[in-house]
Design an enzyme around this catalytic site. Structure first.
Site, PDB file in Angstrom:
ATOM      1  N   ASN A 214       0.925  -1.270   0.072  1.00 15.48           N
ATOM      2  CA  ASN A 214      -0.251   0.096   0.076  1.00 15.48           C
ATOM      3  C   ASN A 214       0.719   1.171  -0.014  1.00 15.48           C
ATOM      4  O   ASN A 214       2.010   1.047  -0.075  1.00 15.48           O
ATOM      5  CB  ASN A 214      -1.078  -0.056   1.199  1.00 15.48           C
ATOM      6  CG  ASN A 214      -0.338   0.032   2.368  1.00 15.48           C
ATOM      7  OD1 ASN A 214       0.587   0.960   2.967  1.00 15.48           O
ATOM      8  ND2 ASN A 214      -0.099  -1.165   2.976  1.00 15.48           N
ATOM      9  N   LYS A 347      -9.709  -3.576  19.284  1.00 14.81           N
ATOM     10  CA  LYS A 347      -8.398  -3.798  19.487  1.00 14.81           C
ATOM     11  C   LYS A 347      -7.809  -3.878  20.759  1.00 14.81           C
ATOM     12  O   LYS A 347      -6.830  -4.468  21.089  1.00 14.81           O
ATOM     13  CB  LYS A 347      -7.483  -2.842  18.664  1.00 14.81           C
ATOM     14  CG  LYS A 347      -7.931  -2.643  17.223  1.00 14.81           C
ATOM     15  CD  LYS A 347      -7.197  -3.137  16.083  1.00 14.81           C
ATOM     16  CE  LYS A 347      -7.654  -2.704  14.913  1.00 14.81           C
ATOM     17  NZ  LYS A 347      -6.717  -3.247  13.786  1.00 14.81           N
TER      18      LYS A 347
HETATM   19  O1  C5P Z   1      -8.215  -2.169  11.475  1.00 18.18           O
HETATM   20  P1  C5P Z   1      -7.111  -1.215  10.879  1.00 18.18           P
HETATM   21  O2  C5P Z   1      -6.094  -1.741   9.919  1.00 18.18           O
HETATM   22  O3  C5P Z   1      -7.864   0.113  10.557  1.00 18.18           O
HETATM   23  O4  C5P Z   1      -6.449  -0.740  12.535  1.00 18.18           O
HETATM   24  C1  C5P Z   1      -5.543   0.067  12.260  1.00 18.18           C
HETATM   25  C2  C5P Z   1      -4.456  -0.202  13.491  1.00 18.18           C
HETATM   26  O5  C5P Z   1      -4.209  -1.394  13.855  1.00 18.18           O
HETATM   27  C3  C5P Z   1      -3.094   0.695  13.124  1.00 18.18           C
HETATM   28  O6  C5P Z   1      -2.455   1.008  14.655  1.00 18.18           O
HETATM   29  C4  C5P Z   1      -2.288  -0.583  12.589  1.00 18.18           C
HETATM   30  O7  C5P Z   1      -0.970  -0.537  12.778  1.00 18.18           O
HETATM   31  C5  C5P Z   1      -2.914  -1.713  13.543  1.00 18.18           C
HETATM   32  N1  C5P Z   1      -3.039  -3.139  12.739  1.00 18.18           N
HETATM   33  C6  C5P Z   1      -1.944  -4.112  12.920  1.00 18.18           C
HETATM   34  N2  C5P Z   1      -2.225  -5.118  12.246  1.00 18.18           N
HETATM   35  C7  C5P Z   1      -2.847  -5.384  11.336  1.00 18.18           C
HETATM   36  C8  C5P Z   1      -3.868  -4.455  10.900  1.00 18.18           C
HETATM   37  C9  C5P Z   1      -3.758  -3.032  11.614  1.00 18.18           C
HETATM   38  O8  C5P Z   1      -1.295  -3.734  13.883  1.00 18.18           O
HETATM   39  N3  C5P Z   1      -3.065  -6.418  10.824  1.00 18.18           N
END
Ligand code: C5P
Length: 402
Positions: A214, A347
Site C-alpha cells: 500500500n 483492538k
Molecule cells: O483495522 P485497521 O487496519 O484500521 O487498524 C489500524 C491499526 O491497527 C493501526 O494502528 C495498525 O498499525 C494496526 N494494525 C495492525 N495489524 C494489522 C492491521 C492493523 O497492527 N494486521
C-alpha cells in the site's frame, strides 16, 4: 545563529553543485562556512565559486597546510560547531567508517571532536550495497547523523534512493543540529523507558516478483520513533519496506510481511509503550507461487486470501508482557470519530490516533490532522507537520508514563 560556523566538506559527484546552493543558504542565515573541497569534488565545482559563496578560503590539500600562516588540519577540524559532508560519497563514507586518513577531508573527519552530519549521494546500487549500509550503521553508532539520501531519478538514469537531499533539507538538518543543546534531565522524561513503534506498509508476496502493498510512506511512524528517542526512550522501530533514513538513536528492524512484523514486534517486548503506526496488509495470498506467474498460462490466476494477524490486537492482548500504554492508528475516510472509537474497543488498545485520509496530503504527504481518542474523551489537534504531531504524541506518552 550569527556566531555559528560550519566546516563543509564537499565530495565528488554530479550533485556537488547543491553544496554551492547550500553554502548560499547558510551564509544568508549568517552562518559561517569554511569549505574543504576533495580532489573529486573539484572535478564538479570550482574552488573559486565555493570560495566566493562561502566568503572564505577553500581548503584542498593536506600537505599545503604546513605554512605557519595556514591553519593546521587538527585546528581546522575543530574550527567549526558542526562538520557537514555534502555530498558524502560512498568513498568518503567508507573512509570515515574505517578511520582512514589519507587526504584532508578524511583526516579532518578523523581528527574532529565536533558533531558530524552527512548528506550521502551515490548511485542507488552503491547506496544499497551491504558495504555502504554497513559503513552507515558504523557511522550512526559513532554518533554521525544523516540527512537523505532522497529517492528519485538519478543522473545515471536509475531510480531509487541515492539522490543528495535538497539544499533546503540539508540546511534544515544543519540548523537542527546547531540548535541541539545538551539535554537537561527534564527534557528527557523517557530515559529508562522502552518503546516499540511499527511503521510503513507491509509487502505480501504473490510470486517471486509480485506482491500486495500500500501507499504508506512510513513518515509518521519514523517521526514518532525519532520524537520518542529525543525524549530519551530506548526505541525499537519495526519498519516495513520504506526508503527512509533511520532516526538517530533508534534501533531499526526491517521486515516485509505482516507475520514478520508481528514476530519482530513481539521480540521487542517488554516495552513501556507500543505505537502501531504501520499500515499492515489485512490479507495475504494463501499460498505464494515459487515461480513467476505467466500470463500465457490460461488467463488470470485465481488467488485465495487469508487474513493476516492483527499486530496491534495481538500485542494488546499479550497479558503480563503487554506494554503499559498501547496506541493504535486509524486511517478513516468517514465518521472518523465513531469508527475510531469502535476500533479502540475492538483492538483492546488504550488510545487511537485517528486521521481522515481523504484530507489532501495526509497519506504520503508531510502533514497530518489527527483526533486523539482515549477512554476518557476525544481531542481534535490542529493540522501540523508530521514531526510536530510526532513531538506532541511523544510528550503525551511521557505524561502518561510519568
Ligand atoms: O483495522 P485497521 O487496519 O484500521 O487498524 C489500524 C491499526 O491497527 C493501526 O494502528 C495498525 O498499525 C494496526 N494494525 C495492525 N495489524 C494489522 C492491521 C492493523 O497492527 N494486521
Amino acid at each position: 545563529m550569527g556566531d555559528k560556523r560550519v566546516l563543509l566538506i564537499v565530495g565528488g559527484g554530479v550533485a556537488a553543485y547543491k553544496a554551492l546552493l547550500l553554502t548560499r543558504l547558510l551564509r544568508k542565515a549568517g552562518i559561517g562556512v569554511r569549505p574543504i573541497l576533495t580532489k573529486a569534488g573539484a572535478e564538479f565545482v570550482t574552488p573559486l565559486s565555493l570560495a566566493a559563496l562561502a566568503e572564505d578560503k577553500v581548503y584542498q590539500d593536506l600537505f599545503s597546510l604546513t605554512d605557519e600562516h595556514e591553519m593546521g588540519h587538527i585546528e581546522l577540524s575543530r574550527s567549526a560547531d558542526l562538520v557537514v559532508v555534502a555530498p558524502a560519497t560512498a568513498d568518503l563514507i567508507a573512509k570515515a567508517a574505517n578511520g582512514l586518513a589519507g587526504d584532508l577531508a578524511s583526516t579532518t573527519l578523523l581528527a574532529t571532536d565536533k558533531p558530524v552530519l552527512m548528506a550521502p549521494a551515490m548511485n542507488v546500487r552503491m547506496w544499497l550495497h551491504p558495504a555502504t549500509q554497513r559503513n552507515i550503521a558504523t557511522l550512526k553508532a559513532d554518533g554521525v547523523s544523516f540527512v537523505g539520501p532522497d529517492e528519485g531519478v538519478m543522473a545515471c538514469g536509475e531510480f531509487g534512493p541515492g539522490r543528495l537531499a535538497e539544499p533546503e533539507e540539508i540546511f534544515a538538518a544543519i540548523i537542527a543540529r546547531l540548535e541541539d543543546r545538551p539535554a537537561r534531565p527534564q527534557d528527557r522524561p523517557l530515559v529508562g523507558k522502552r518503546a516499540l513503534v511499527t511503521a510503513g506498509p507491509t509487502f505480501e508476496p504473490i510470486d517471486p516478483v509480485r506482491g500486495i502493498t500500500n501507499r504508506s510512506s512510513g513518515k509518521q511512524g519514523f517521526a514518532i520513533a525519532e520524537a520518542l528517542a529525543k525524549l530519551g526512550a530506548e526505541v525499537t522501530l519495526v519498519a516495513g519496506p520504506v526508503a527512509l533514513p533511520t532516526p538517530v538513536g533508534v534501533e531499526r528492524v526491517d521486515v516485509e510481511t505482516a507475520r514478520q512484523m508481528l514476530a519482530a514486534s513481539q521480540a521487542a517486548l517488554p516495552a513501556d509503550v507500543g505505537v502501531f503506526v504501520a499500515a499492515v496488509a489485512d490479507w495475504r495470498v494463501d499460498e505464494t507461487f515459487g515461480t513467476k506467474l505467466k500470463k500465457e498460462k490460461g488467463g488470470p490466476p485465481a488467488l485465495t486470501f487469508v487474513e493476516n494477524p492483527d499486530i496491534l490486537a495481538t500485542v494488546s492482548a499479550t497479558g503480563p508482557r503487554r506494554p503499559k500504554l498501547v496506541i493504535g492508528f486509524a486511517a478513516e475516510t468517514d465518521h472518523v470519530e465513531d469508527h475510531a472509537r469502535a476500533k479502540l474497543a475492538r483492538k483492546g488498545c488504550d488510545w487511537i490516533i485517528a486521521n481522515d485520509v481523504t484530507e489532501p496530503g495526509v497519506m504520503g504527504g508531510g502533514e497530518n490532522a489527527v483526533l486523539l481518542i482515549t477512554k476518557d474523551g476525544t481531542e481534535r489537534w490542529d493540522r501540523a507537520a508530521k514531526d510536530e504531531v510526532a513531538a506532541q504524541i511523544a510528550h503525551r506518552i511521557a505524561q502518561a508514563l510519568a
